[in-house]
Design a protein around this motif. Structure first.
Motif, PDB file in Angstrom:
ATOM      1  N   CYS A 265      -5.699   0.727   0.870  1.00  0.00           N
ATOM      2  CA  CYS A 265      -4.404   1.216   0.385  1.00  0.00           C
ATOM      3  C   CYS A 265      -4.489   1.760  -1.036  1.00  0.00           C
ATOM      4  O   CYS A 265      -5.008   1.121  -1.938  1.00  0.00           O
ATOM      5  CB  CYS A 265      -3.379   0.089   0.466  1.00  0.00           C
ATOM      6  SG  CYS A 265      -1.737   0.582  -0.056  1.00  0.00           S
ATOM      7  N   GLU A 266      -3.955   2.950  -1.210  1.00  0.00           N
ATOM      8  CA  GLU A 266      -3.996   3.630  -2.515  1.00  0.00           C
ATOM      9  C   GLU A 266      -2.670   3.527  -3.251  1.00  0.00           C
ATOM     10  O   GLU A 266      -2.427   4.263  -4.217  1.00  0.00           O
ATOM     11  CB  GLU A 266      -4.344   5.110  -2.311  1.00  0.00           C
ATOM     12  CG  GLU A 266      -5.685   5.366  -1.641  1.00  0.00           C
ATOM     13  CD  GLU A 266      -6.821   5.404  -2.646  1.00  0.00           C
ATOM     14  OE1 GLU A 266      -6.620   4.937  -3.793  1.00  0.00           O
ATOM     15  OE2 GLU A 266      -7.910   5.890  -2.292  1.00  0.00           O
TER      16      GLU A 266
ATOM     17  N   ILE B 195      -1.079   5.691  -6.492  1.00  0.00           N
ATOM     18  CA  ILE B 195       0.069   6.560  -6.209  1.00  0.00           C
ATOM     19  C   ILE B 195       1.237   6.193  -7.121  1.00  0.00           C
ATOM     20  O   ILE B 195       1.891   7.063  -7.695  1.00  0.00           O
ATOM     21  CB  ILE B 195       0.466   6.458  -4.716  1.00  0.00           C
ATOM     22  CG1 ILE B 195      -0.650   7.043  -3.843  1.00  0.00           C
ATOM     23  CG2 ILE B 195       1.791   7.180  -4.451  1.00  0.00           C
ATOM     24  CD1 ILE B 195      -0.496   6.775  -2.368  1.00  0.00           C
TER      25      ILE B 195
ATOM     26  N   LEU C 234       0.843  -0.399   6.349  1.00  0.00           N
ATOM     27  CA  LEU C 234      -0.260  -1.208   5.823  1.00  0.00           C
ATOM     28  C   LEU C 234       0.050  -1.557   4.366  1.00  0.00           C
ATOM     29  O   LEU C 234      -0.180  -2.661   3.906  1.00  0.00           O
ATOM     30  CB  LEU C 234      -1.545  -0.379   5.920  1.00  0.00           C
ATOM     31  CG  LEU C 234      -2.856  -1.070   5.617  1.00  0.00           C
ATOM     32  CD1 LEU C 234      -3.166  -2.083   6.699  1.00  0.00           C
ATOM     33  CD2 LEU C 234      -3.979  -0.030   5.563  1.00  0.00           C
TER      34      LEU C 234
HETATM   35  S1  SF4 Z   1       1.075   2.720   1.938  1.00  0.00           S
HETATM   36 FE1  SF4 Z   1      -0.311   3.298   3.578  1.00  0.00          FE
HETATM   37  S2  SF4 Z   1      -0.597   5.505   3.364  1.00  0.00           S
HETATM   38 FE2  SF4 Z   1       0.273   4.741   1.445  1.00  0.00          FE
HETATM   39  S3  SF4 Z   1      -1.503   4.368   0.164  1.00  0.00           S
HETATM   40 FE3  SF4 Z   1      -1.002   2.421   1.152  1.00  0.00          FE
HETATM   41  S4  SF4 Z   1      -2.246   2.415   3.014  1.00  0.00           S
HETATM   42 FE4  SF4 Z   1      -2.253   4.506   2.267  1.00  0.00          FE
END
Ligand code: SF4
Lengths: 82, 375
Positions: free
Chosen positions: B323-324, B328, B351
């Motif tokens: 997860c990024e 973000i 996720l």
């Molecule tokens: S929420 Fe889901 S799509 Fe967004 S960064 Fe985390 S793992 Fe990736």
């Protein structure tokens, strides 16, 4: 989660509650956080509470600002010719 | 609806877009972060980015309370519901956020835990009154907008000497998060965080006023324009930021003057100060430990503090590796940089937390089909 909407007070109730109108839907909310509200006032409603007042005059002023910009843009287009 | 529809006018949006196009300088970069999830939602819903020139870019910040709650606190809430047999009440968005091993409150509920969705803190209080033989915990989350309602519930619980009601407090503070982003060593080191200004929160500011942002404008020399959540509000805020940046100003301006004042809601602020105190540090998902960024319940209300009554452990659980969200939330990456975006991670089966609420960047990308992004 953060979304809150404008609502108009239609009746004040005991215990710092009030009935508001939300575009035709009525709902009882708490007005304990905002003093001195009267029937007809607009508030910002969030999770069942009035969070603050909405000032209709300020709203109008902001809208006028947009509108002015609209006429201005038109005037500029006209000046620029076809 | 009055005071909503007028601020969604299509023709005016076009006018504002034309005005922005006319005023931006092609050689200048205008990268502005909208801090609030409400703005993120509006930007995607109305396709605002598409109306802006390429060098005006909107970066989606950490202003969604669901997105920033760390895994450990969700695990704590799940444990309260499962192991202590309480009635756990919370706002709807919280139910689907995955904790460890993807266990959400909704999953715990499906497995028999008594988890209930409430619309208001007062609904949780009512559930406690209606169930005197059960312990009721209100899982309270959110920024400065939901904090005063939680304070009201705590005061009413104390006034009524309700013995079966407690609050699991997870309220966080907007200004600390903004400071954290601006000071983040990662952001500094990479030097790539293109933050030239901020669109300031709407309803958070209704409560705390515009004054707290004056510090950012002065200290970090970044302009801040507080804006309402309707599309015209956001467009106007962008125009005001463009003007400030063109003129080399860094001031706090208020586009949302119909609701926000410099002082904010003093009554709500006093109430919050009476009930809550600062936590020395609090973990945020994606941002790590942020000093003085959250609130705890004061000693005087200890009897209604779920953390004390149930000895909630302060666990820290790392996010899923794929997860990024963290990058973000800091504006360093976009959802399309995440390998599992739209595959292993979707709004139906999230996720990470940014995929849960419609105010999270990943869910907004997914829902409104913005797979491409003017990078
Ligand atoms: S929420 Fe889901 S799509 Fe967004 S960064 Fe985390 S793992 Fe990736």
């Amino acid at each position: 989660m953060c979304l809150a909407i404008p609502a108009q007070i239609v009746a004040l109730l005991p215990d710092a509650m009030a009935t508001v109108d939300l575009g035709g839907v009525r709902k009882d909310i708490s007005v304990v956080l905002v003093d001195g509200l009267a029937v007809g006032d607009y508030v910002i409603l969030h999770t069942g509470f009035a969070l603050s007042r909405l000032d209709p005059e300020e709203a109008l002023r902001t809208l006028e600002l947009f509108a002015e910009m609209g006429t201005l843009a038109e005037a500029q287009r006209e000046l620029a010719g076809p | 609806m009055k005071f909503v529809d007028e601020f969604r006018d299509h023709a005016l949006a076009k006018t504002l877009a034309a005005k922005i196009r006319a005023e931006v300088r092609p050689e200048t970069r205008y990268h502005v972060m909208e801090f609030c999830g409400g703005h993120t939602h509006a930007i995607f819903r109305y396709g605002i980015q598409d109306l802006l020139p390429a060098n005006v870019r909107l970066i989606h910040g950490p202003g969604c309370p669901v997105c920033v709650l760390p895994v450990g606190r969700i695990d704590d809430a799940v444990a309260l519901a499962r192991d202590h047999g309480v009635i756990l009440c919370t706002y709807g968005d919280m139910l689907r956020v995955p904790g460890s091993k993807r266990v959400s409150l909704l999953k715990a509920k499906a497995e028999g835990a008594d988890v209930r969705m409430v619309y208001s803190s007062l609904d949780a209080l009512k559930i406690a009154r209606d169930n005197p033989d059960r312990q009721v915990v209100f899982f309270a989350i959110g920024f400065e907008t939901t904090t005063p309602p939680t304070a009201v519930a705590l005061q009413q619980a104390r006034a009524a000497d309700l013995k079966n009601f407690t609050v699991f407090c997870n309220h966080v503070l907007t200004p600390s998060a903004i400071a954290n982003i601006l000071e983040s060593p990662e952001v500094r080191r990479l030097g790539t965080l293109p933050l030239d200004g901020f669109v300031g929160p709407a309803h958070v500011s209704a409560v705390i006023g515009s004054r707290p942002y004056e510090f950012f404008a002065e200290e970090y020399e970044r302009p801040v324009v507080i804006a309402g959540f309707e599309p015209l509000d956001v467009m106007q805020a962008v125009l005001m930021l463009v003007r400030q940046l063109n003129e080399g100003r860094a001031e706090v301006e208020n586009e949302y003057s119909r609701v926000v004042t410099r002082e904010g809601n003093i009554k709500a602020q006093a109430l919050v100060a009476e009930v809550f105190e600062l936590r020395r540090t609090f973990e945020w998902r994606g941002l790590g430990l942020v000093p003085y960024s959250a609130l705890a319940i004061k000693e005087a209300f200890a009897a209604w503090d779920a953390e004390r009554r149930f000895a909630v452990p302060a666990r820290s659980v790392p996010d899923n590796k794929a997860c990024e969200c963290g990058a973000i939330l800091r504006g360093l990456k976009t959802p399309r940089d995440c390998k599992v975006f739209g595959t292993a991670c979707t709004p139906e089966n999230p996720l990470g937390s940014c995929m849960v609420s419609s105010e999270g960047a990943c869910a907004a990308y997914y829902t409104y089909g913005r797979f491409r992004d003017a990078g």
